[in-house]
Design a protein around this motif. Structure first.
Motif, short mmCIF file in Angstrom:
data_model
loop_
_atom_site.label_atom_id
_atom_site.label_comp_id
_atom_site.label_asym_id
_atom_site.label_seq_id
_atom_site.Cartn_x
_atom_site.Cartn_y
_atom_site.Cartn_z
N ILE A 5 -1.78 -4.71 12.13
CA ILE A 5 -0.86 -4.84 10.93
C ILE A 5 0.39 -4.01 11.04
CG2 ILE A 5 -2.01 -2.59 10.14
CD1 ILE A 5 -2.46 -3.67 7.40
N SER A 6 1.26 -4.12 10.12
CA SER A 6 2.60 -3.66 10.17
C SER A 6 2.36 -2.13 9.87
CB SER A 6 3.66 -4.27 9.19
OG SER A 6 3.32 -4.24 7.95
N GLU A 7 3.44 -1.46 10.36
CA GLU A 7 3.31 0.04 9.78
C GLU A 7 3.44 0.29 8.24
OE1 GLU A 7 5.86 4.21 10.77
OE2 GLU A 7 6.31 2.38 11.77
N GLU A 8 4.20 -0.68 7.73
CA GLU A 8 4.41 -0.40 6.36
C GLU A 8 3.08 -0.73 5.53
OE1 GLU A 8 7.38 -2.04 3.10
OE2 GLU A 8 6.64 -3.67 4.40
N ARG A 9 2.45 -1.45 6.14
CA ARG A 9 1.26 -1.86 5.34
C ARG A 9 -0.10 -0.97 5.61
NH1 ARG A 9 0.78 -8.45 5.85
NH2 ARG A 9 2.35 -9.24 4.40
N SER A 10 0.15 -0.35 7.02
CA SER A 10 -0.81 0.71 7.26
C SER A 10 -0.72 1.99 6.53
CB SER A 10 -0.69 1.11 8.88
OG SER A 10 -1.10 0.05 9.58
N LEU A 11 0.72 2.31 6.28
CA LEU A 11 0.92 3.38 5.38
C LEU A 11 0.51 3.12 3.85
CD1 LEU A 11 4.62 4.40 6.60
CD2 LEU A 11 2.39 5.68 7.02
N GLY A 12 0.75 1.81 3.42
CA GLY A 12 0.17 1.66 2.09
C GLY A 12 -1.29 1.51 2.13
N LEU A 13 -1.98 1.26 3.14
CA LEU A 13 -3.63 1.41 2.99
C LEU A 13 -3.91 3.06 2.87
CD1 LEU A 13 -4.83 -1.51 5.37
CD2 LEU A 13 -5.30 -1.20 2.91
N ALA A 14 -3.26 3.58 3.76
CA ALA A 14 -3.50 5.04 3.87
C ALA A 14 -3.14 5.95 2.60
CB ALA A 14 -2.79 5.84 5.20
N SER A 15 -1.83 5.69 1.99
CA SER A 15 -1.52 6.26 0.64
C SER A 15 -2.29 5.86 -0.55
CB SER A 15 -0.18 6.22 0.69
OG SER A 15 0.48 5.07 0.56
N GLY A 16 -2.62 4.72 -0.80
CA GLY A 16 -3.34 4.13 -1.83
C GLY A 16 -2.22 3.16 -2.53
N ASP A 17 -0.84 3.09 -1.96
CA ASP A 17 0.22 2.26 -2.54
C ASP A 17 0.07 0.99 -1.90
OD1 ASP A 17 2.42 1.20 -3.66
OD2 ASP A 17 3.83 2.32 -2.60
N THR A 18 -0.90 0.15 -2.67
CA THR A 18 -1.15 -1.16 -2.15
C THR A 18 -0.15 -2.31 -2.69
OG1 THR A 18 -2.88 -1.53 -3.52
CG2 THR A 18 -3.32 -0.64 -1.44
N SER A 19 0.97 -1.87 -3.34
CA SER A 19 1.76 -3.01 -4.13
C SER A 19 2.41 -3.90 -2.99
CB SER A 19 2.92 -2.17 -4.86
OG SER A 19 3.58 -1.41 -3.97
N LYS A 20 2.60 -3.56 -1.80
CA LYS A 20 3.28 -4.37 -0.73
C LYS A 20 2.26 -5.10 0.04
CE LYS A 20 7.67 -1.87 -0.78
NZ LYS A 20 8.68 -1.12 0.06
N ILE A 21 0.79 -5.04 -0.22
CA ILE A 21 -0.21 -5.75 0.55
C ILE A 21 -0.39 -6.92 -0.16
CG2 ILE A 21 -2.18 -5.62 1.75
CD1 ILE A 21 -1.80 -2.59 1.92
N PRO A 22 -0.50 -8.09 0.26
CA PRO A 22 -1.09 -9.05 -0.61
C PRO A 22 -2.67 -9.13 -0.83
CG PRO A 22 0.16 -9.81 1.66
CD PRO A 22 0.16 -8.47 1.44
N PRO A 23 -2.99 -9.41 -2.16
CA PRO A 23 -4.14 -8.94 -2.65
C PRO A 23 -5.29 -9.52 -1.78
CG PRO A 23 -2.78 -9.73 -4.75
CD PRO A 23 -2.12 -10.04 -3.36
N ALA A 24 -5.30 -10.78 -1.34
CA ALA A 24 -6.02 -11.48 -0.63
C ALA A 24 -6.43 -10.47 0.82
CB ALA A 24 -5.74 -12.60 0.01
#
Length: 523
Positions: free
Chosen positions: A165-184
């Motif tokens: 997974i990309s670093e941006e999406r990993s950071l989103g999962l870790a921080s709870g900011d999932t706005s840039k991660i597709p819902p599926a």
């Protein structure tokens, strides 16, 4: 004069057998040291027309066994074995029929436009959690769950599931900011995190699983056509792994792999995109390396090989050209980060393992004819060299992971190491009866596999997949062959200890992972 029984290997090689126990004289002298065994009872003579169609066309001896005869199984084509009565159809046709059946069931339960979307793939029916007298499901919502610990657990173990997974999406999962991660993709990650999360009792895990699985499947069904192709591949792979590992549902998992195959073909996705440029009347090729994309496709290829061919014994379904491109991946290892390397190294190792099995099958069936031409030995040397080079890269990365206490990547790399060592064990043991150096190398590989096995702790097994059981079965087979060697390197005590280790660890794995079957008999 009484008839002398003939063992299966001698019958296949058309060699006169003396019927001795536990191993006949021709098998003792055979260059490939085949497993010598006898059919339990003499089969009744087949009635005319009872042989399968391929054996009849090729004029081979057929035993009429179902679902496939031993002749078709021996040449590696069990899916082609069919009979006139139509009772048995090929495995591929069985799968196609199963897919059509599932599609019809899904269409039957599709909601109308004025109802709330639902899915029939949830492992627990909503009717089991309805409130008394209310008639409405007592099911919560995903946004009511405490998902932060589940996401954190998923990130700690993403290498085991094969997610790159990309670093941006990993950071989103870790921080709870999932706005840039597709819902599926988000729901699929949370679903897997819930499966391996510590500190959850069975009731809480099952409750979370019911909600997350409904949401994940609904999101995949609603948005898979609109997702970026590589994101769609990731999502289907994660859901496929969950169905196989958590629900022990191989067919539903394979259905999502079929979606991966359709996506790859539809968008003409390649493992290593190559473009051509023309300058001054000369044509040059440019290779585009995107490690995230390589990791995503390698994850799908590993699942296809592992769950479909090696474990479920079904044909591969991803395009063949991707497996051909996989041969170029080892040249790109220095350019891959640790996440992508863990996924691709396991995938490449499993392909080498499959190539070795095919090569050894040719050796057993044709023997000296292939050796005298030199072509078989050339292929052997090429595969052995590539496997050794691959092992060097794996060992280097594994050493770094161990030194830095990176348990997640170390666990994934140990699996790649085990697969590679088993490939070398198979190759070297083929020549062990005639080449002492190959015999010693086979024993060294066997000891390496057992050393890696002993390094696994009890909490590691839920994070593994079924492939170790396949490797351990190979080890058991070669230990028994070693016991029948004229000049064995291992002592009886060493071999008994090895079998005991395999038996103990296979029991630990079978309690955590589905599709585990390791048969360990005493020497």
């Amino acid at each position: 004069m009484p008839l002398v029984r003939t063992c299966r290997p001698c019958r296949q090689r058309k060699v006169r057998c003396d019927g001795k126990d536990p191993i006949c004289t021709p098998c003792q002298r055979a260059r490939a040291s085949p497993d010598c065994f006898y059919d339990q009872e003499a089969k009744e003579i087949l009635q005319r027309g009872s042989a399968c169609l391929p054996c009849r066309l090729q004029k081979r001896k057929c035993d009429g066994m179902r679902p496939y005869c031993h002749s078709c199984d021996g040449i590696g084509k069990p899916e082609d074995c069919q009979y006139d009565d139509g009772v048995h159809v090929s495995l591929r046709r069985q799968l196609e029929g199963r897919i059509r059946e599932l599609e019809e069931r899904l269409r039957a339960f599709e909601p109308s436009s004025d109802t709330t979307p639902s899915t029939t793939l949830s492992p627990v029916s909503d009717s089991t959690v309805t409130e008394a007298g209310s008639g409405t499901p007592n099911v919560g919502r995903v946004d009511e769950l405490d998902l932060a610990p589940i996401r954190h657990t998923f990130l700690l173990h993403k290498a085991q599931v094969g997610l790159c997974i990309s670093e941006e999406r990993s950071l989103g999962l870790a921080s709870g900011d999932t706005s840039k991660i597709p819902p599926a993709l988000l729901q699929a990650c949370q679903l897997w995190g819930n499966f391996v999360a510590d500190g959850l009792d069975d009731a809480e895990r099952l409750y979370n699983q019911r909600l997350l699985l409904k949401e994940a499947v609904a999101c995949v069904d609603a948005t898979s056509q609109d997702l970026e192709p590589h994101t769609a591949l990731q999502t289907h792979c994660l859901v496929s792994v969950f169905f196989m590992a958590a629900l022990r549902d191989g067919f539903s998992g394979r259905e999502h792999l079929l979606h991966c195959a359709h996506t790859i073909l539809k968008h003409e996705i390649h493992l290593i995109p190559i473009s051509q440029t023309t300058e001054n009347d000369s044509v040059s090729q440019n290779i585009t390396v995107n490690e995230n994309h390589i990791g995503i496709l390698s994850m799908a290829l590993y699942l296809d090989q592992n769950s479909c061919e090696t474990v479920l014994k079904l044909p591969l379904i991803l395009p063949e050209y991707l497996y051909n491109e996989l041969d170029m991946i080892p040249d790109l290892y220095p350019r891959l980060g640790i996440d992508a390397f863990c996924v691709t190294s396991r995938c490449v190792a499993l392909k080498f393992y499959r190539d070795a099995r095919k090569l050894i099958a040719e050796w057993i069936s044709d023997g000296c004819c292939l050796l005298s031409s030199g072509r078989w030995y050339d292929r052997f040397m090429k595969l052995e060299s590539r496997t050794q080079a691959h092992l060097i890269h794996v060992k280097e990365r594994l050493l770094v992971a161990i030194e830095t206490s990176d348990d997640m990547h170390a666990r994934a790399l140990k699996l790649a190491d085990m697969i590679t060592q088993t490939t070398l064990l198979s190759l070297f043991f083929t020549l062990a009866p005639t080449i002492p150096e190959a015999h010693q190398k086979a024993i060294d590989a066997l000891r390496e596999i057992l050393g890696i096995t002993c390094s696994f702790q009890q909490h590691d097994y839920i994070l593994l997949d079924p492939i170790p059981s396949i490797l351990w079965n190979d080890c058991v087979s070669y230990i028994k062959k070693e016991a029948n060697m004229e000049c064995p390197i291992l002592t009886t005590r060493e071999m008994s200890t090895m079998l005991s280790v395999i038996k103990n660890h296979s029991e630990l794995l079978s309690g955590k992972v589905p599709f585990i079957e390791v048969v360990v008999d005493d020497l």
